[in-house]
Design a protein around this motif. Sequence first.
Motif, PDB file in Angstrom:
ATOM      1  N   SER A 275       0.835  -1.213   0.000  1.00  0.00           N
ATOM      2  CA  SER A 275       0.000   0.000   0.000  1.00  0.00           C
ATOM      3  C   SER A 275       0.866   1.257   0.000  1.00  0.00           C
ATOM      4  O   SER A 275       0.578   2.225  -0.714  1.00  0.00           O
ATOM      5  N   GLY A 278       2.260   1.756  -3.410  1.00  0.00           N
ATOM      6  CA  GLY A 278       1.246   2.302  -4.305  1.00  0.00           C
ATOM      7  C   GLY A 278       1.039   3.788  -4.086  1.00  0.00           C
ATOM      8  O   GLY A 278       0.919   4.572  -5.040  1.00  0.00           O
ATOM      9  N   LEU A 279       1.020   4.194  -2.802  1.00  0.00           N
ATOM     10  CA  LEU A 279       0.888   5.622  -2.481  1.00  0.00           C
ATOM     11  C   LEU A 279       2.063   6.413  -3.045  1.00  0.00           C
ATOM     12  O   LEU A 279       1.891   7.517  -3.592  1.00  0.00           O
ATOM     13  N   GLY A 361       0.511   2.820  -9.401  1.00  0.00           N
ATOM     14  CA  GLY A 361      -0.008   3.019  -8.050  1.00  0.00           C
ATOM     15  C   GLY A 361      -1.354   2.368  -7.852  1.00  0.00           C
ATOM     16  O   GLY A 361      -1.606   1.725  -6.815  1.00  0.00           O
ATOM     17  N   ALA A 362      -2.234   2.497  -8.841  1.00  0.00           N
ATOM     18  CA  ALA A 362      -3.561   1.890  -8.750  1.00  0.00           C
ATOM     19  C   ALA A 362      -3.462   0.362  -8.698  1.00  0.00           C
ATOM     20  O   ALA A 362      -4.178  -0.294  -7.936  1.00  0.00           O
ATOM     21  N   LEU A 365      -2.204  -0.724  -5.142  1.00  0.00           N
ATOM     22  CA  LEU A 365      -3.255  -0.580  -4.129  1.00  0.00           C
ATOM     23  C   LEU A 365      -4.328  -1.653  -4.297  1.00  0.00           C
ATOM     24  O   LEU A 365      -4.875  -2.160  -3.306  1.00  0.00           O
ATOM     25  N   ALA A 368      -2.946  -4.856  -2.738  1.00  0.00           N
ATOM     26  CA  ALA A 368      -3.015  -4.786  -1.275  1.00  0.00           C
ATOM     27  C   ALA A 368      -4.429  -5.070  -0.784  1.00  0.00           C
ATOM     28  O   ALA A 368      -4.627  -5.803   0.198  1.00  0.00           O
ATOM     29  N   THR A 369      -5.416  -4.495  -1.453  1.00  0.00           N
ATOM     30  CA  THR A 369      -6.811  -4.724  -1.086  1.00  0.00           C
ATOM     31  C   THR A 369      -7.180  -6.191  -1.243  1.00  0.00           C
ATOM     32  O   THR A 369      -7.836  -6.790  -0.379  1.00  0.00           O
TER      33      THR A 369
END
Length: 384
Positions: A275, A278-279, A361-362, A365, A368-369
């Motif tokens: 995460s 990704g940020l 980045g998307a 993330l 991670a989700t």
Amino acid sequence: MRGFVYLIVFFSFFDLFSQLPVMSPFALSLGASPFLIGLAVGMYSFSNTIGNIISGFMTDKRGPFVILIIGLFAAALSLFLYSFATGPLSLLGVRFVHGFMEGLIVPAAFTFLANRAEGSKRGKSVAISGAFVGMAAIVGPAYGGIVAAKTSTPFIMAVNGGIMLVLAVAAFFVLRSFTYKRKQSTEQTKHFRVRHLFRHPGMVRAFAGAFFLMFSQGVLALVLPLKVEALGFDTKTSGMLLSTFGVVAILIFLLPINRVFDRVRPIVTLAFGISLMGLAMLLLSQIEQLNYLYAAMAVYGAGFAFLFPSINSLLIDSSSAEFRGKAYGYFYAFFSMGVVAGSSFIGFLDLTYKSAFMLTGAILLAVATYALIGMRKELTSITS
């Protein structure tokens, strides 16, 4: 002896990271198109994948000593071939040979380290090995960027080749006393099939984490140096930016915070780490001021520091010594495939710097989700 294997790990990744700020500009200087630049960056990792898999099988069969010696000598010789690259096609050929030969080294080295890690401290142990990767990430890009600004990329590769050659000779004498003691074959080992690796949830997560970790590295290797040059800075700045994430990562690896890797479930630290990465990618897509670029790379480094030990812990927990070489072979094959996918995919799409970082980045993330959702389903099934 263990310390010397850490040294091998360091220089293997030093060679990789020193290429990051210079390979895209070098390919461009040879007349490569955007697609061929991405392919040149990714070709190393494509052939590295093949070398990783072969190394895994041979490590389980023969032990790490022979594989390490062959890999170090062959990688050293391949690095001198960069001086003969005169165009995009010859560069692709050199990248293929280099990646394949160096792919023999890392799975054997990490199998050696993993087989000697205490189970209760395996997270801290892989964090220490990650610290050597972090040191390579600090020194390598800075070295590559600074030296390339004053000399040339083939010169950097030749110096790396000289280091590898010295390391190969030293390894022959230092590690020759190490004998691989293969255990008696059990029924499980006799009937082991590679497909079993991909049926274990922990192993699959380790492979996925390795892939997307290096997917982001492939994007950085391709896009960040080009963005930095477009902003008016040189390869030295690219190298320093890429080194920043290594500084942050190594602090987390070595400070007492590394105990978290033995106290928190690896899947949790995996999701947290990816995460943060990704940020960082989303930040890099928006930032143009140099100071903020350094801050974004620091966030990326924190994510790297949480992700790397997590996926190694998952692999160790999900494998036994009898087939750990194969597990690490495929693990680092996914590392290599991630770089290929990251650099080649973004190069093929020919995106702007902003779009490339936003897309990456998307993706991170989303991974991670997905990891957290999978963990929640497992907990629900256990309690029900």
